[in-house]
Design a protein around this motif. Structure first.
Motif, mmCIF file in Angstrom:
data_model
loop_
_atom_site.group_PDB
_atom_site.id
_atom_site.type_symbol
_atom_site.label_atom_id
_atom_site.label_comp_id
_atom_site.label_asym_id
_atom_site.label_seq_id
_atom_site.Cartn_x
_atom_site.Cartn_y
_atom_site.Cartn_z
ATOM 1 N N UNK A 171 -14.039 27.394 -47.321
ATOM 2 C CA UNK A 171 -13.047 28.297 -47.880
ATOM 3 C C UNK A 171 -11.826 28.407 -46.973
ATOM 4 N N UNK A 172 -12.039 28.612 -45.665
ATOM 5 C CA UNK A 172 -10.914 28.759 -44.735
ATOM 6 C C UNK A 172 -10.076 27.491 -44.705
ATOM 7 N N UNK A 173 -10.746 26.323 -44.766
ATOM 8 C CA UNK A 173 -10.003 25.066 -44.743
ATOM 9 C C UNK A 173 -9.147 24.930 -45.998
ATOM 10 N N UNK A 174 -9.652 25.371 -47.143
ATOM 11 C CA UNK A 174 -8.894 25.317 -48.388
ATOM 12 C C UNK A 174 -7.659 26.188 -48.297
ATOM 13 N N UNK A 175 -7.794 27.376 -47.732
ATOM 14 C CA UNK A 175 -6.654 28.289 -47.573
ATOM 15 C C UNK A 175 -5.607 27.643 -46.667
ATOM 16 N N UNK A 176 -6.035 27.042 -45.570
ATOM 17 C CA UNK A 176 -5.090 26.377 -44.663
ATOM 18 C C UNK A 176 -4.376 25.229 -45.360
ATOM 19 N N UNK A 177 -5.090 24.498 -46.171
ATOM 20 C CA UNK A 177 -4.466 23.380 -46.883
ATOM 21 C C UNK A 177 -3.434 23.880 -47.878
ATOM 22 N N UNK A 178 -3.749 24.947 -48.595
ATOM 23 C CA UNK A 178 -2.809 25.525 -49.570
ATOM 24 C C UNK A 178 -1.588 26.092 -48.844
ATOM 25 N N UNK A 179 -1.809 26.781 -47.730
ATOM 26 C CA UNK A 179 -0.691 27.333 -46.958
ATOM 27 C C UNK A 179 0.247 26.229 -46.489
ATOM 28 N N UNK A 180 -0.312 25.157 -45.987
ATOM 29 C CA UNK A 180 0.517 24.059 -45.490
ATOM 30 C C UNK A 180 1.223 23.329 -46.623
ATOM 31 N N UNK A 181 0.593 23.229 -47.771
ATOM 32 C CA UNK A 181 1.268 22.648 -48.934
ATOM 33 C C UNK A 181 2.468 23.517 -49.319
ATOM 34 N N UNK A 182 2.296 24.839 -49.232
ATOM 35 C CA UNK A 182 3.401 25.759 -49.530
ATOM 36 C C UNK A 182 4.541 25.587 -48.532
ATOM 37 N N UNK A 183 4.211 25.374 -47.264
ATOM 38 C CA UNK A 183 5.241 25.129 -46.240
ATOM 39 C C UNK A 183 6.005 23.843 -46.586
ATOM 40 N N UNK A 184 5.299 22.790 -46.954
ATOM 41 C CA UNK A 184 5.945 21.518 -47.306
ATOM 42 C C UNK A 184 6.883 21.689 -48.497
ATOM 43 N N UNK A 185 6.424 22.404 -49.514
ATOM 44 C CA UNK A 185 7.261 22.648 -50.697
ATOM 45 C C UNK A 185 8.482 23.486 -50.315
ATOM 46 N N UNK A 186 8.292 24.493 -49.472
ATOM 47 C CA UNK A 186 9.410 25.336 -49.039
ATOM 48 C C UNK A 186 10.462 24.521 -48.284
ATOM 49 N N UNK A 187 10.023 23.614 -47.429
ATOM 50 C CA UNK A 187 10.967 22.760 -46.692
ATOM 51 C C UNK A 187 11.728 21.866 -47.661
ATOM 52 N N UNK A 188 11.025 21.286 -48.619
ATOM 53 C CA UNK A 188 11.674 20.436 -49.618
ATOM 54 C C UNK A 188 12.714 21.228 -50.410
ATOM 55 N N UNK A 189 12.349 22.420 -50.858
ATOM 56 C CA UNK A 189 13.277 23.263 -51.619
ATOM 57 C C UNK A 189 14.471 23.693 -50.769
ATOM 58 N N UNK A 190 14.240 23.988 -49.498
ATOM 59 C CA UNK A 190 15.337 24.367 -48.600
ATOM 60 C C UNK A 190 16.315 23.202 -48.431
ATOM 61 N N UNK A 191 15.794 22.007 -48.300
ATOM 62 C CA UNK A 191 16.665 20.830 -48.160
ATOM 63 C C UNK A 191 17.553 20.683 -49.401
ATOM 64 N N UNK A 192 16.954 20.839 -50.579
ATOM 65 C CA UNK A 192 17.716 20.727 -51.821
ATOM 66 C C UNK A 192 18.736 21.857 -51.921
ATOM 67 N N UNK A 193 18.304 23.093 -51.654
ATOM 68 C CA UNK A 193 19.191 24.258 -51.764
ATOM 69 C C UNK A 193 20.364 24.186 -50.792
ATOM 70 N N UNK A 194 20.147 23.606 -49.626
ATOM 71 C CA UNK A 194 21.200 23.512 -48.619
ATOM 72 C C UNK A 194 22.044 22.244 -48.762
ATOM 73 N N UNK A 195 21.759 21.466 -49.798
ATOM 74 C CA UNK A 195 22.539 20.274 -50.062
ATOM 75 C C UNK A 195 22.308 19.150 -49.068
#
Length: 127
Positions: free
Chosen positions: A1-25
């Protein structure tokens, strides 16, 4: 369970970085283009498990991207806009986040398949 939460959290970080790159042009494709560069740190395994773990972990931690971002911000405060430094930090953090989302954690001295998130790769067959 803890490993699944860590994987989901890190996937969210990756998506956030991708979205920030797009938003900042910024060039979002740079995240993908630079992705494998950070895996060159695994070359330390040519010297053995311990050296490999040290070199791999030095690059596959959030400390490096955090320090690079801090350097960018310090330079920005001093009125020096060095955007490439922020792009390196974003690519670096994206790589770490995707690796962790896929289950690749920091390496332990026992070999490449032993990580702080657990064992990766196929399980050894029991005879």
């Amino acid at each position: 369970m803890a490993m699944t939460v860590q994987r989901v959290e890190n996937a969210a970080v990756a998506v956030a970085i991708l979205l920030a790159m797009v938003a900042l042009g910024q060039p979002w494709w740079l995240l993908l283009a630079a992705f494998l560069l950070f895996d060159l740190s695994a070359v330390g395994y040519l010297r053995g498990s311990r050296a490999g773990a040290v070199s791999y972990n030095a690059v596959h931690s959030y400390a490096g991207p955090a320090m690079t971002s801090a350097l960018y911000l310090a330079l920005l405060v001093a009125d020096h806009r060095v955007v490439w430094l922020l792009l390196v930090a974003a690519c670096w953090a994206f790589h770490v986040a995707v690796d962790r989302a896929l289950g690749y954690g920091l390496k332990l001295d026992e070999g490449f398949t032993h990580t702080h998130l657990g064992r990766i790769g196929p399980r050894p067959r029991v005879r």
